[in-house]
Design a protein around this motif. Sequence first.
Motif, PDB file in Angstrom:
ATOM      1  N   PRO A   1       0.441   4.971 -16.510  1.00  0.00           N
ATOM      2  CA  PRO A   1       1.435   5.221 -15.911  1.00  0.00           C
ATOM      3  C   PRO A   1       1.749   4.656 -14.121  1.00  0.00           C
ATOM      4  CG  PRO A   1       1.264   7.234 -17.267  1.00  0.00           C
ATOM      5  CD  PRO A   1      -0.601   6.423 -16.976  1.00  0.00           C
ATOM      6  N   LEU A   2       2.478   3.531 -13.763  1.00  0.00           N
ATOM      7  CA  LEU A   2       2.528   3.220 -12.695  1.00  0.00           C
ATOM      8  C   LEU A   2       3.454   4.051 -11.600  1.00  0.00           C
ATOM      9  CD1 LEU A   2       2.419   0.308 -10.850  1.00  0.00           C
ATOM     10  CD2 LEU A   2       4.380   0.116 -12.065  1.00  0.00           C
ATOM     11  N   ARG A   3       2.794   4.153 -10.321  1.00  0.00           N
ATOM     12  CA  ARG A   3       3.254   5.117  -9.403  1.00  0.00           C
ATOM     13  C   ARG A   3       4.363   4.268  -8.406  1.00  0.00           C
ATOM     14  NH1 ARG A   3       0.723   9.614  -7.733  1.00  0.00           N
ATOM     15  NH2 ARG A   3      -1.027   8.760  -7.549  1.00  0.00           N
ATOM     16  N   LEU A   4       5.019   4.775  -8.012  1.00  0.00           N
ATOM     17  CA  LEU A   4       5.755   3.490  -7.311  1.00  0.00           C
ATOM     18  C   LEU A   4       6.850   4.883  -6.275  1.00  0.00           C
ATOM     19  CD1 LEU A   4       7.564   0.461  -9.232  1.00  0.00           C
ATOM     20  CD2 LEU A   4       5.912   1.097  -7.818  1.00  0.00           C
ATOM     21  N   ASN A   5       6.460   5.004  -4.963  1.00  0.00           N
ATOM     22  CA  ASN A   5       7.364   5.256  -3.659  1.00  0.00           C
ATOM     23  C   ASN A   5       8.139   4.196  -3.425  1.00  0.00           C
ATOM     24  OD1 ASN A   5       4.886   7.375  -3.703  1.00  0.00           O
ATOM     25  ND2 ASN A   5       4.119   5.982  -2.053  1.00  0.00           N
ATOM     26  N   HIS A   6       9.124   4.369  -4.228  1.00  0.00           N
ATOM     27  CA  HIS A   6      10.657   4.285  -3.650  1.00  0.00           C
ATOM     28  C   HIS A   6      11.186   4.430  -2.386  1.00  0.00           C
ATOM     29  CE1 HIS A   6      14.559   1.097  -3.986  1.00  0.00           C
ATOM     30  NE2 HIS A   6      14.128   1.227  -5.225  1.00  0.00           N
TER      31      HIS A   6
ATOM     32  N   LEU B   1       8.147   7.712  -8.461  1.00  0.00           N
ATOM     33  CA  LEU B   1       8.642   6.993  -9.855  1.00  0.00           C
ATOM     34  C   LEU B   1       7.143   7.354 -10.330  1.00  0.00           C
ATOM     35  CD1 LEU B   1      10.870   3.851  -8.756  1.00  0.00           C
ATOM     36  CD2 LEU B   1      11.661   6.235  -9.812  1.00  0.00           C
ATOM     37  N   ARG B   2       7.438   7.670 -11.877  1.00  0.00           N
ATOM     38  CA  ARG B   2       5.952   7.852 -12.614  1.00  0.00           C
ATOM     39  C   ARG B   2       7.054   6.579 -13.730  1.00  0.00           C
ATOM     40  NH1 ARG B   2       3.877  10.989 -16.230  1.00  0.00           N
ATOM     41  NH2 ARG B   2       1.989  10.873 -16.753  1.00  0.00           N
ATOM     42  N   LEU B   3       6.396   5.607 -14.189  1.00  0.00           N
ATOM     43  CA  LEU B   3       6.971   4.312 -14.902  1.00  0.00           C
ATOM     44  C   LEU B   3       5.940   3.900 -16.100  1.00  0.00           C
ATOM     45  CD1 LEU B   3       8.600   1.765 -12.535  1.00  0.00           C
ATOM     46  CD2 LEU B   3       9.436   4.088 -14.293  1.00  0.00           C
ATOM     47  N   LEU B   4       6.193   4.065 -17.362  1.00  0.00           N
ATOM     48  CA  LEU B   4       4.891   3.311 -18.613  1.00  0.00           C
ATOM     49  C   LEU B   4       5.775   2.004 -18.472  1.00  0.00           C
ATOM     50  CD1 LEU B   4       6.182   6.361 -21.151  1.00  0.00           C
ATOM     51  CD2 LEU B   4       3.633   5.899 -19.789  1.00  0.00           C
TER      52      LEU B   4
ATOM     53  N   HIS C   1       1.258  -1.509   0.349  1.00  0.00           N
ATOM     54  CA  HIS C   1      -0.103   0.191  -0.307  1.00  0.00           C
ATOM     55  C   HIS C   1       1.215   1.126   0.225  1.00  0.00           C
ATOM     56  CE1 HIS C   1      -4.524  -2.172   0.423  1.00  0.00           C
ATOM     57  NE2 HIS C   1      -3.331  -2.509   1.215  1.00  0.00           N
ATOM     58  N   ASP C   2       2.023   1.249   0.771  1.00  0.00           N
ATOM     59  CA  ASP C   2       3.171   1.869   0.907  1.00  0.00           C
ATOM     60  C   ASP C   2       3.815   2.318  -0.419  1.00  0.00           C
ATOM     61  OD1 ASP C   2       2.284   2.962   2.916  1.00  0.00           O
ATOM     62  OD2 ASP C   2       3.618   2.173   4.183  1.00  0.00           O
ATOM     63  N   PHE C   3       3.981   0.860  -1.420  1.00  0.00           N
ATOM     64  CA  PHE C   3       5.016   1.154  -2.124  1.00  0.00           C
ATOM     65  C   PHE C   3       4.308   1.297  -3.873  1.00  0.00           C
ATOM     66  CE2 PHE C   3       7.509  -1.425  -5.539  1.00  0.00           C
ATOM     67  CZ  PHE C   3       8.764  -1.304  -5.587  1.00  0.00           C
ATOM     68  N   PHE C   4       3.048   1.062  -3.831  1.00  0.00           N
ATOM     69  CA  PHE C   4       2.196   1.079  -4.940  1.00  0.00           C
ATOM     70  C   PHE C   4       1.294   2.775  -4.744  1.00  0.00           C
ATOM     71  CE2 PHE C   4       2.980  -2.794  -5.832  1.00  0.00           C
ATOM     72  CZ  PHE C   4       3.648  -3.241  -7.256  1.00  0.00           C
ATOM     73  N   ALA C   5       1.755   4.038  -5.458  1.00  0.00           N
ATOM     74  CA  ALA C   5       1.395   5.419  -5.184  1.00  0.00           C
ATOM     75  C   ALA C   5      -0.074   5.258  -5.285  1.00  0.00           C
ATOM     76  CB  ALA C   5       1.884   5.893  -5.646  1.00  0.00           C
ATOM     77  N   ASP C   6      -0.385   4.182  -6.673  1.00  0.00           N
ATOM     78  CA  ASP C   6      -2.010   4.274  -6.933  1.00  0.00           C
ATOM     79  C   ASP C   6      -2.666   2.766  -6.339  1.00  0.00           C
ATOM     80  OD1 ASP C   6      -2.357   6.768  -7.660  1.00  0.00           O
ATOM     81  OD2 ASP C   6      -0.916   6.315  -9.459  1.00  0.00           O
ATOM     82  N   TRP C   7      -2.218   2.130  -5.143  1.00  0.00           N
ATOM     83  CA  TRP C   7      -2.154   0.784  -4.980  1.00  0.00           C
ATOM     84  C   TRP C   7      -3.541  -0.137  -5.784  1.00  0.00           C
ATOM     85  CZ3 TRP C   7      -6.473  -2.224  -2.518  1.00  0.00           C
ATOM     86  CH2 TRP C   7      -5.954  -3.595  -2.243  1.00  0.00           C
ATOM     87  N   ASP C   8      -4.829   0.762  -5.840  1.00  0.00           N
ATOM     88  CA  ASP C   8      -6.094   0.254  -6.271  1.00  0.00           C
ATOM     89  C   ASP C   8      -6.138  -0.399  -7.448  1.00  0.00           C
ATOM     90  OD1 ASP C   8      -8.282   0.505  -4.149  1.00  0.00           O
ATOM     91  OD2 ASP C   8      -7.876   2.176  -3.940  1.00  0.00           O
ATOM     92  N   GLN C   9      -4.861   0.783  -8.183  1.00  0.00           N
ATOM     93  CA  GLN C   9      -5.067  -0.075  -9.705  1.00  0.00           C
ATOM     94  C   GLN C   9      -4.076  -0.890  -9.836  1.00  0.00           C
ATOM     95  OE1 GLN C   9      -3.071   3.379 -11.673  1.00  0.00           O
ATOM     96  NE2 GLN C   9      -1.691   2.196 -12.715  1.00  0.00           N
ATOM     97  N   ALA C  10      -3.354  -0.653  -9.197  1.00  0.00           N
ATOM     98  CA  ALA C  10      -2.505  -2.425  -9.302  1.00  0.00           C
ATOM     99  C   ALA C  10      -3.523  -2.767  -8.595  1.00  0.00           C
ATOM    100  CB  ALA C  10      -1.291  -1.941  -8.383  1.00  0.00           C
ATOM    101  N   ALA C  11      -4.239  -3.417  -8.159  1.00  0.00           N
ATOM    102  CA  ALA C  11      -4.437  -4.008  -7.484  1.00  0.00           C
ATOM    103  C   ALA C  11      -5.602  -4.616  -8.558  1.00  0.00           C
ATOM    104  CB  ALA C  11      -5.515  -4.140  -6.454  1.00  0.00           C
ATOM    105  N   ASP C  12      -6.360  -3.819  -8.952  1.00  0.00           N
ATOM    106  CA  ASP C  12      -7.623  -3.909 -10.328  1.00  0.00           C
ATOM    107  C   ASP C  12      -6.519  -4.621 -11.635  1.00  0.00           C
ATOM    108  OD1 ASP C  12      -9.559  -2.557  -8.585  1.00  0.00           O
ATOM    109  OD2 ASP C  12      -9.596  -0.820  -9.849  1.00  0.00           O
TER     110      ASP C  12
END
Length: 281
Positions: free
Chosen positions: A224-229, A235-238, A169-180
């Motif tokens: 885009p995937l946003r991570l809190n390293h 980080l904002r990743l394609l 939940h901390d690592f993925f800034a958009d956790w709901d998006q990653a979970a979906d």
Amino acid sequence: MGTPLGDYIRAKRDSIQPESLGLPDRGPRRTPGLRRTDLALRAGISVEYLTRIEQGRDRNPSPAVVNALADALGLDATEREHLRYLTKISGSLCVSHRDRAVAPPNRQVRASVLEMLRLLEPAAAYITNRFGDVLAYTNGFERLMAGSGVLEAAQPNLTRYVFTDPRAHDFFADWDQAADELAFDLWLAPSVESSEQFRRALEADAGAQFARRRDRHVPPPQLPLRLNHPAGEQLRLLRERLELPHADAQQLVVLLPADDTTARAMARLHHRDGGGLRAVS
């Protein structure tokens, strides 16, 4: 017993406001969304037939009926493709499938694929499957995941990490998006039986938050995937995906900086010590 097809049609019908389709307001409804009678009328089928499909008593509607339902529900191209896929697996899914031995997903990464992965260094790239197993990865990916807990397991799995590890939940800034995304990806597994087995096992650990997403059937947008390293980098990743041959049932995923700030942050991460290409047995 319901089917994925019936569950999806019912869920999609419940999410549609009749006014959005130009239908008149017929007063209070017991449940939200489009009435079964309205959907049947728009699709040109009987209410009784639609009820059988939604309840799983008819598992093999014709392509004409499936297309008519897609038109009546106003599905876009991605949703139509998913509807056709659910029609296919609903026709083959039965109780006997649940009880027979299920072959595990292929975890062996071919040597030529590993060589291709090596040539991508120092990019953050990895080999995965529709279950979220991380089967091989570059040194760049290892640096990107450092401190997150993603790669701590003997057989890392992104889906299980996202739904069961509090750090996700901390690592993925958009956790709901990653979970979906990860929950939806399970519907695209090459084997209906193995996908069902994995979903049941994960639901035992992840509970309602996974089950709710599993049954939603909504193709998530590719954002885009946003991570809190953990190192403090934002980080904002394609993500670029390459489907490997059907027999592999695997994907090559490359994570690329989506902006200059992320590119500079990843360059700093790349200067850290790392171990090199890793294949997970």
